[in-house]
Design a protein around this motif. Structure first.
Motif, PDB file in Angstrom:
ATOM      1  N   ASP A  53       0.797  -1.226   0.000  1.00 41.11           N
ATOM      2  CA  ASP A  53       0.000   0.000   0.000  1.00 41.11           C
ATOM      3  C   ASP A  53       0.832   1.280   0.000  1.00 41.11           C
ATOM      4  OD1 ASP A  53      -2.352   1.439  -0.102  1.00 41.11           O
ATOM      5  OD2 ASP A  53      -2.600   1.488   2.078  1.00 41.11           O
ATOM      6  N   ASP A  56       0.076   2.503  -6.223  1.00 36.68           N
ATOM      7  CA  ASP A  56      -1.265   2.916  -6.633  1.00 36.68           C
ATOM      8  C   ASP A  56      -2.039   1.792  -7.300  1.00 36.68           C
ATOM      9  OD1 ASP A  56      -0.750   5.444  -5.716  1.00 36.68           O
ATOM     10  OD2 ASP A  56      -0.441   6.342  -7.693  1.00 36.68           O
ATOM     11  N   ALA A  58      -5.900   1.738  -9.041  1.00 40.27           N
ATOM     12  CA  ALA A  58      -6.996   2.628  -9.433  1.00 40.27           C
ATOM     13  C   ALA A  58      -8.255   2.333  -8.622  1.00 40.27           C
ATOM     14  CB  ALA A  58      -7.279   2.478 -10.919  1.00 40.27           C
ATOM     15  N   GLN A  60      -8.671   3.015  -5.456  1.00 42.57           N
ATOM     16  CA  GLN A  60      -8.391   2.862  -4.030  1.00 42.57           C
ATOM     17  C   GLN A  60      -7.389   3.929  -3.591  1.00 42.57           C
ATOM     18  OE1 GLN A  60      -7.924  -1.867  -4.498  1.00 42.57           O
ATOM     19  NE2 GLN A  60      -7.917  -1.182  -2.368  1.00 42.57           N
ATOM     20  N   PRO A  61      -7.459   4.321  -2.322  1.00 43.46           N
ATOM     21  CA  PRO A  61      -6.450   5.261  -1.831  1.00 43.46           C
ATOM     22  C   PRO A  61      -5.112   4.567  -1.609  1.00 43.46           C
ATOM     23  CG  PRO A  61      -7.923   4.623  -0.053  1.00 43.46           C
ATOM     24  CD  PRO A  61      -8.482   4.000  -1.311  1.00 43.46           C
ATOM     25  N   THR A  62      -4.041   5.313  -1.696  1.00 39.87           N
ATOM     26  CA  THR A  62      -2.719   4.819  -1.326  1.00 39.87           C
ATOM     27  C   THR A  62      -2.394   5.442   0.024  1.00 39.87           C
ATOM     28  OG1 THR A  62      -2.076   4.663  -3.649  1.00 39.87           O
ATOM     29  CG2 THR A  62      -0.300   4.674  -2.027  1.00 39.87           C
ATOM     30  N   VAL A  74      -7.075   6.960  -5.946  1.00 41.03           N
ATOM     31  CA  VAL A  74      -6.273   7.394  -7.094  1.00 41.03           C
ATOM     32  C   VAL A  74      -6.977   6.963  -8.371  1.00 41.03           C
ATOM     33  CG1 VAL A  74      -4.160   7.277  -5.757  1.00 41.03           C
ATOM     34  CG2 VAL A  74      -4.858   5.295  -7.108  1.00 41.03           C
ATOM     35  N   SER A  76      -5.468   5.998 -11.373  1.00 36.70           N
ATOM     36  CA  SER A  76      -4.789   5.072 -12.277  1.00 36.70           C
ATOM     37  C   SER A  76      -3.870   4.152 -11.497  1.00 36.70           C
ATOM     38  CB  SER A  76      -3.994   5.839 -13.346  1.00 36.70           C
ATOM     39  OG  SER A  76      -3.044   6.688 -12.739  1.00 36.70           O
ATOM     40  N   ASN A  77      -3.512   3.051 -12.137  1.00 33.95           N
ATOM     41  CA  ASN A  77      -2.613   2.084 -11.530  1.00 33.95           C
ATOM     42  C   ASN A  77      -1.162   2.512 -11.680  1.00 33.95           C
ATOM     43  OD1 ASN A  77      -4.651   0.131 -10.908  1.00 33.95           O
ATOM     44  ND2 ASN A  77      -4.638  -0.534 -13.051  1.00 33.95           N
ATOM     45  N   ALA A  78      -0.341   2.068 -10.750  1.00 30.10           N
ATOM     46  CA  ALA A  78       1.101   2.143 -10.952  1.00 30.10           C
ATOM     47  C   ALA A  78       1.469   1.286 -12.160  1.00 30.10           C
ATOM     48  CB  ALA A  78       1.830   1.633  -9.710  1.00 30.10           C
ATOM     49  N   LYS A  94      -4.868  -4.782  -1.489  1.00 29.52           N
ATOM     50  CA  LYS A  94      -3.665  -4.093  -1.066  1.00 29.52           C
ATOM     51  C   LYS A  94      -3.167  -4.741   0.228  1.00 29.52           C
ATOM     52  CE  LYS A  94      -2.765  -0.188  -2.637  1.00 29.52           C
ATOM     53  NZ  LYS A  94      -2.664   1.306  -2.804  1.00 29.52           N
ATOM     54  N   GLY A 169       4.007   5.663 -10.012  1.00 29.69           N
ATOM     55  CA  GLY A 169       2.833   5.272  -9.239  1.00 29.69           C
ATOM     56  C   GLY A 169       3.172   4.639  -7.906  1.00 29.69           C
TER      57      GLY A 169
END
Length: 404
Positions: A53, A56, A58, A60-62, A74, A76-78, A94, A169
């Motif tokens: 965690d 990132d 998409a 969900q918060p990081t 966020v 987008s994905n890392a 996560k 990300g």
């Protein structure tokens, strides 16, 4: 290719283990099922993925195990998450990290003994795989955050060569050394992950793997149990026909420990400038001290450290002319008692500081029934060859037989 465990198998393990181990962040079974339904075909089709965690995902918060920062999803994905999704994996959940991936622990406990640390900072990623909650999980390493929890939790942890994978990300800590890594139960799964990400098969190991047993890491020696386990491995590999010899790292290794601490402390100041200005009083004690120390590191000092790193790499490269892998402990010993610590990170520091690929293998159990892990380092950009050699060494160790 091995058949992937069904989602139901992972759900069963989550129901049984997660209430005790606390490896997952915001666990949502319905979301995991939706992610599986949307999964693409590919070489990792159906693989349940845990994501540390600080990375990132998409929608969900990081959170970085920092309850004092905004919990905003966020968009987008890392890059690394997109890579896994393109290869057929799906995000299961996560996973817990220490706060901002430093030494201040999260809630995760060691699956082998709940009174002991799982290590850090990729604690939830290692524990989730050890429990069978996920088939593979992503972690990161700035000092020892893949190798140490892999050792403590009895799983395989692989850190590729520095900068081999994009960290877009991923919440940064020290960009000069931050490296993504992965956890699986065995080397075969790790080889499949590596091959899928690289788009090429892992090479066959050489007929005679040349193994260098490093005698001195220029820091505190490992505990007796770890030293005994390494001596036993030396004898096992010799009996199996490996070309094992003892070797020494260059004397300049001794300075890398202080250099690494100064480097990451200076860079974390930049990485956290915005958050620390707003939330500094809420930062946990160890990270706050590191940031304060980093404010005193000069540009001249960083230039000196960079020069030392270059010279140290050149010296270690000369060692790899004689060896396919170098063997060191992954940690001082088994996981320490208490979840207020993450354990001693120094046994992986040299390889993170210099950027070489490493893999941790479960070696044997301690007298208290906790895993001990061995760390293998390989030449730059030779992660596939390192995993090939690790497979051969894993077969000699036969950890599953030792714990059955």
């Amino acid at each position: 290719m091995n058949s992937s465990p069904r989602l139901e198998d992972h759900l069963e393990q989550i129901a049984r283990m997660e209430p005790r181990v606390s490896a997952l962040v915001g666990w949502d079974e319905a979301r995991a099922r939706r992610n599986l339904e949307r999964a693409s075909p590919g070489p990792l089709s159906g693989w349940a993925l845990g994501v540390k965690d600080i990375i990132d995902v998409a929608g969900q918060p990081t959170r970085c195990n920092a309850d004092f920062i905004p919990a905003e999803a966020v968009s987008s994905n890392a890059d690394v998450v997109d890579c896994f999704l393109d290869l057929g994996a799906f995000v299961l959940s996560k996973t817990v990290t220490t706060t901002f991936a430093y030494l201040d622990p999260g809630p995760t406990r060691n699956p082998w003994n709940l009174n002991h640390t799982p290590g850090g900072s990729s604690s939830g990623s290692a524990a989730a795989v050890a429990c069978g909650m996920a088939r593979v999980s992503i972690g990161s390493q700035t000092v020892a955050s893949v190798n140490r929890p892999a050792s403590f939790c009895g799983v395989v942890g692989f850190k590729p060569t520095y900068a081999r994978l994009s960290t877009q990300g991923v919440f940064p800590f020290s960009p000069s050394v931050d490296t993504l890594g992965f956890f699986t139960l065995g080397v075969e799964d790790m080889q499949q992950v590596f091959s899928a990400l690289e788009g090429e098969p892992v090479p066959a190991p050489p007929s005679k793997v040349r193994v260098g047993f490093v005698e001195d890491l220029f820091t505190n020696p490992p505990e007796d149990e770890m030293q005994d386990a390494l001596e036993e491995l030396y004898e096992k590999l010799a009996a199996a026909g490996f070309q094992g010899r003892r070797c020494c790292l260059p004397a300049m290794t001794a300075g890398a420990y202080a250099n690494h601490t100064s480097l990451i402390s200076a860079e974390v100041v930049t990485s956290h400038r915005e958050f620390y200005a707003r939330y500094g009083e809420a930062y946990p004690r160890k990270l706050r001290k590191l940031i304060m120390d980093g404010m005193r590191v000069s540009a001249d000092e960083l230039a000196r450290i960079d020069s030392c790193r270059v010279r140290l790499r050149r010296a270690i490269d000369e060692l790899f002319a004689d060896f396919d892998v170098l063997v060191t402990p992954s940690a001082a010993g088994p996981a320490p008692v208490g979840i207020d610590t993450t354990g001693d990170p120094r046994f992986s520091l040299i390889w993170t500081h210099t950027g070489y690929p490493t893999v941790t293998l479960p070696l044997r159990l301690s007298q208290l029934g906790l895993p001990l892990g061995v760390q293998l380092a390989g030449p730059m950009l030779q992660g596939g060859a390192l995993l090939a050699a690790a497979s051969s060494i894993e077969s000699v160790i036969d950890f599953d037989q030792l714990v059955s």
